[in-house]
Design a protein around this motif. Sequence first.
Motif, PDB file in Angstrom:
ATOM      1  N   GLU A 210       2.595   0.999  -4.095  1.00  0.00           N
ATOM      2  CA  GLU A 210       1.823   0.655  -5.284  1.00  0.00           C
ATOM      3  C   GLU A 210       0.504   1.435  -5.313  1.00  0.00           C
ATOM      4  O   GLU A 210      -0.385   1.207  -4.492  1.00  0.00           O
ATOM      5  CB  GLU A 210       1.539  -0.851  -5.321  1.00  0.00           C
ATOM      6  CG  GLU A 210       0.675  -1.311  -6.484  1.00  0.00           C
ATOM      7  CD  GLU A 210       1.186  -0.844  -7.833  1.00  0.00           C
ATOM      8  OE1 GLU A 210       0.396  -0.247  -8.589  1.00  0.00           O
ATOM      9  OE2 GLU A 210       2.402  -1.046  -8.123  1.00  0.00           O
ATOM     10  N   PRO A 211       0.345   2.366  -6.265  1.00  0.00           N
ATOM     11  CA  PRO A 211      -0.856   3.209  -6.286  1.00  0.00           C
ATOM     12  C   PRO A 211      -2.161   2.435  -6.369  1.00  0.00           C
ATOM     13  O   PRO A 211      -3.163   2.834  -5.753  1.00  0.00           O
ATOM     14  CB  PRO A 211      -0.647   4.068  -7.546  1.00  0.00           C
ATOM     15  CG  PRO A 211       0.834   4.118  -7.729  1.00  0.00           C
ATOM     16  CD  PRO A 211       1.331   2.774  -7.283  1.00  0.00           C
ATOM     17  N   SER A 212      -2.196   1.331  -7.116  1.00  0.00           N
ATOM     18  CA  SER A 212      -3.447   0.587  -7.258  1.00  0.00           C
ATOM     19  C   SER A 212      -3.883  -0.033  -5.933  1.00  0.00           C
ATOM     20  O   SER A 212      -5.072  -0.072  -5.608  1.00  0.00           O
ATOM     21  CB  SER A 212      -3.295  -0.502  -8.330  1.00  0.00           C
ATOM     22  OG  SER A 212      -2.289  -1.438  -7.957  1.00  0.00           O
TER      23      SER A 212
ATOM     24  N   ALA B 165       0.826  -1.210   0.000  1.00  0.00           N
ATOM     25  CA  ALA B 165       0.000   0.000   0.000  1.00  0.00           C
ATOM     26  C   ALA B 165       0.860   1.259   0.000  1.00  0.00           C
ATOM     27  O   ALA B 165       0.433   2.316  -0.465  1.00  0.00           O
ATOM     28  CB  ALA B 165      -0.918  -0.002   1.218  1.00  0.00           C
TER      29      ALA B 165
ATOM     30  N   GLY C 186       0.922   4.722  -1.776  1.00  0.00           N
ATOM     31  CA  GLY C 186       1.165   4.525  -3.198  1.00  0.00           C
ATOM     32  C   GLY C 186       2.301   5.348  -3.748  1.00  0.00           C
ATOM     33  O   GLY C 186       2.797   5.079  -4.850  1.00  0.00           O
ATOM     34  N   GLU C 187       2.753   6.362  -3.001  1.00  0.00           N
ATOM     35  CA  GLU C 187       3.826   7.241  -3.477  1.00  0.00           C
ATOM     36  C   GLU C 187       4.898   7.455  -2.420  1.00  0.00           C
ATOM     37  O   GLU C 187       5.628   8.449  -2.463  1.00  0.00           O
ATOM     38  CB  GLU C 187       3.239   8.592  -3.897  1.00  0.00           C
ATOM     39  CG  GLU C 187       2.269   8.493  -5.064  1.00  0.00           C
ATOM     40  CD  GLU C 187       1.771   9.860  -5.520  1.00  0.00           C
ATOM     41  OE1 GLU C 187       2.120  10.860  -4.857  1.00  0.00           O
ATOM     42  OE2 GLU C 187       1.054   9.916  -6.519  1.00  0.00           O
TER      43      GLU C 187
ATOM     44  N   ALA D 286      -2.932   1.165  -2.966  1.00  0.00           N
ATOM     45  CA  ALA D 286      -3.235   2.311  -2.099  1.00  0.00           C
ATOM     46  C   ALA D 286      -4.650   2.833  -2.355  1.00  0.00           C
ATOM     47  O   ALA D 286      -5.354   3.242  -1.429  1.00  0.00           O
ATOM     48  CB  ALA D 286      -2.220   3.416  -2.333  1.00  0.00           C
TER      49      ALA D 286
END
Length: 706
Positions: free
Chosen positions: A620-622, A617, A635-636, A624
Motif C-alpha cells: 500500500e503506497p500510502s 507497507a 508500496g509496490e 509505505a
Amino acid sequence: MTRSVYVTGIDRGDGRQVVELGVMELLTRQVDRVGVFRPLVHDGPDRLFELLRARYRLSQDPTSVYGLDYHEAAALQAEKGTDELVSRLVDRFHQVARDYEVVVVLGTDYAATQLPDELALNARLANEFGASVIPVVGGKNQTAESVRAETRNAYRAYEALGCDVLAMVVNRVVPEDREDIAERLAARLPVPCYALPDEPALAAPTVAQITHALGGTVLLGDDAGLARDALDFVFGGAMLPNFLNALTPGCMVVTPGDRADLVVGALAAHSAGTPPIAGVLLTLNERPSEQVLTLASRLAPGTPVVLVSGNSFPTAAELFALEGKLNASTPRKAETALGLFERHVDTGDLLTRISVARSSRVTPMMFEHELLEQARADRRRVVLPEGTEERVLRAADVLLRRDVCELTLLGDTEVIRKKAADLGIDLTAGATQLIDPQTSELRQVFAERYAELRAHKGVTVELAYDVVADVNYFGTLMVEEGLADGMVSGSVHSTAATIRPAFEIIKTKPRGTSQGEASGGASIVSSVFFMCLADKVLVYGDCAVNPDPNAEQLADIAVQSAVTAARFGVEPRIAMLSYSTGTSGSGADVDKVREATKLVRALRPDLRIEGPIQYDAAVEPSVAATKLPDSEVAGEATVLIFPDLNTGNNTYKAVQRSAGAVAVGPVMQGLRKPVNDLSRGALVSDIVNTVAITAIQSQPVRTESV
C-alpha cells in the motif's frame, strides 16, 4: 480514442464466429475493458454474444450491445435513407465505445436481412466507427482457385470503399489446400492473409443440439454425454455384425427404437472403445423396454439415448441440415475454435497491426491467457500421472484443443480410453501418449535407473521394479530421462506422494553451473502462488513446502521466487515480510528476516528488495510513504516472502477467499526439471494453468530473465 476492430464478411456460411472469438481472445490478453457491438441483430438470442459474455466475464449491459434489429433497419432505410440508418448506428456505437478501451464489432450476417448492398453498408459503418476491418471469406466446398479469386475480390471491395483492412481471413478451406491458398494470397495481397482449414468438430452438432432441433426426449445420458459432438451419422438397418463394422468414432447411431440388438451392440462397442460413439437416436417413437434401458445404462453410463417421433427418412433429412453452433453451452467447441485460430493466425503480428497498447492492469483472465500463449510458443511434453481422473481428462481435452502442449497420460490405458470415450474426449487428437506403468517396457529400464540413483539407500533392482510402477515415480523418471519435459500430479495424490519422487530423482538445481546460474541455483525446493488480484498479479512464497526456513533458506526462497516471477512476466520487487518494518522491531523472528535480506543483497545485488517489512507497507503506497518513504520497493512489492509456512499458507488462503483473488499454484521452484503439485480440490482450470506453467518452466531460460 477507443480502438475498434470490425469483423465482417461477404456472404453467409463463412464461419466467421471462429474469427470473432479469436479476435476477442487476442484483445482480452492485452486490455482489461473490451466491449462488443453488433450493429444489426435478428430476433431471438444472440448465441455468440452469450458465449463471449460467459467466457470473458463481460459486465457489459446486453441492451447496449445492439444497434437495431434487421426489421427496424430495413424500415428505417426504406423510409429515411441509408444516411439516417448509419447515423443512428454510429450514435449507438459511440455510447458503447466511451466505456471501453477497445470494441470488437460483429458485422452483419447476410442472412435474410432485406438490406441492399450489405457489403457496402458494413464498409461504411466500419469507416464511420473509425474501425479497422478484418474481412472473412468462406471457402467451404470451393476450389483453391475460386477461394483465392474471391478473397482478392473481397479485399479490393473493402479497400476501394476506403476501409483500413488489417488482414484477410479465409475460413473453412479444404485442409489439403490451406498452405497453397495462404502462400499464393500472401504473394498477391498487401496485407496478411490467414487460411483456416475446415474443422468437422466445429460444424458437427452436439447431441444436445440434435435433441433440441428434433424435439427429442432424453431417455439416458448426462450433461457430458449431451455435449458430445456428432461427427457422423450411422443408420442402423443391417444385422448386428455388419452394423458394428459401419460404426465410426464420434458417430450418432440412428435406429428404430425396436432394434434392441443394435442399441445394445452400439453401446457395448462404445464401452469397449471400438469405437466410442456420440450417442443413440431412436426413431418411430418406439421406446425400448425397461430391461434394455437398464442394460444400456450399465454398458455405457452417461452415453445419451434419445427418442424422437419421426421415422428414419425425415429424421435423416433434418440431421443432415443441422450444423453445430458456437454458444455458451458448447465450451469445448470454443476451445476447438480458438485452437484453430491460434494455430493458423500469426496472433503476434495481428495484435501489432491492431495497435492496442497493453493495459497497465493485469487481470486474472489476462494472466491466464498469457500462460497459454507462452506455453504454446514453444510446445513441450508434460506427463500427467493421474490419467484416469475425470478432471485431468477434461483438462487434457482443453490443452489439446488449444494446442498448448503435448501430453502423456499414465494409468491403465483401457480405463483411460473408456473414461475419455464416456466424456466425449478424443485422445487421438494431438500428440498424446497413453502409457500403463505396470506393463510398459520402460518399467525395467526405469527400475535399473532408480536402483542406481538410490543405491546408497540399499535399493535393489527388484525393489525398484515395484517402486517405479507407481505412476508418480514413473512420471518423474520420464522427466529425468528426457521422455517428458515436466510433470503435474496431485489431484488425487497427496503432496508428499507427488513431490517425494522429485526430491529423490530430480533434486535441486546446482549452483555454480550454467544451468544453475541461469536460474539462480537452489539449495532447497520451495513454492510460490501467483495471486491474481483484480488489477495485478503478486507472487507469494513459500506457502506450501518449507515449514520454518532459516535465514539462508529464506534468502534462497526469495531469489528463486524473483526468478519465477520474472519468468512469468511479473517484475520482481521483493518484500521480506515480518511483523515489523525497518528497524522498528527486534527478536529472533525479525532478525531471521533481516539476515535473509542481507544475504539476498549479497547474492543478487541486482534485485530490488526490502526487509523486514509489514504486509501493508509492502503493498500500500500510502502506508509505505509513512513507514519507509525512501524505499524503492515499499508500496509496490510484487514478490512477497513469508517468514514461515504457517503465515504464508494462511495469508494466501485469506486473500484468496476474502479478496476474491485467483490463486494459481503452488508452483514448485528449485528443481532441476519441473514437477508441480495440484490441490486435491483442483478445478479443471487449475489443472490447465498448472500444466501451462510446467511447460513454460521447461522452456529454455531467456538471457533477459532475472
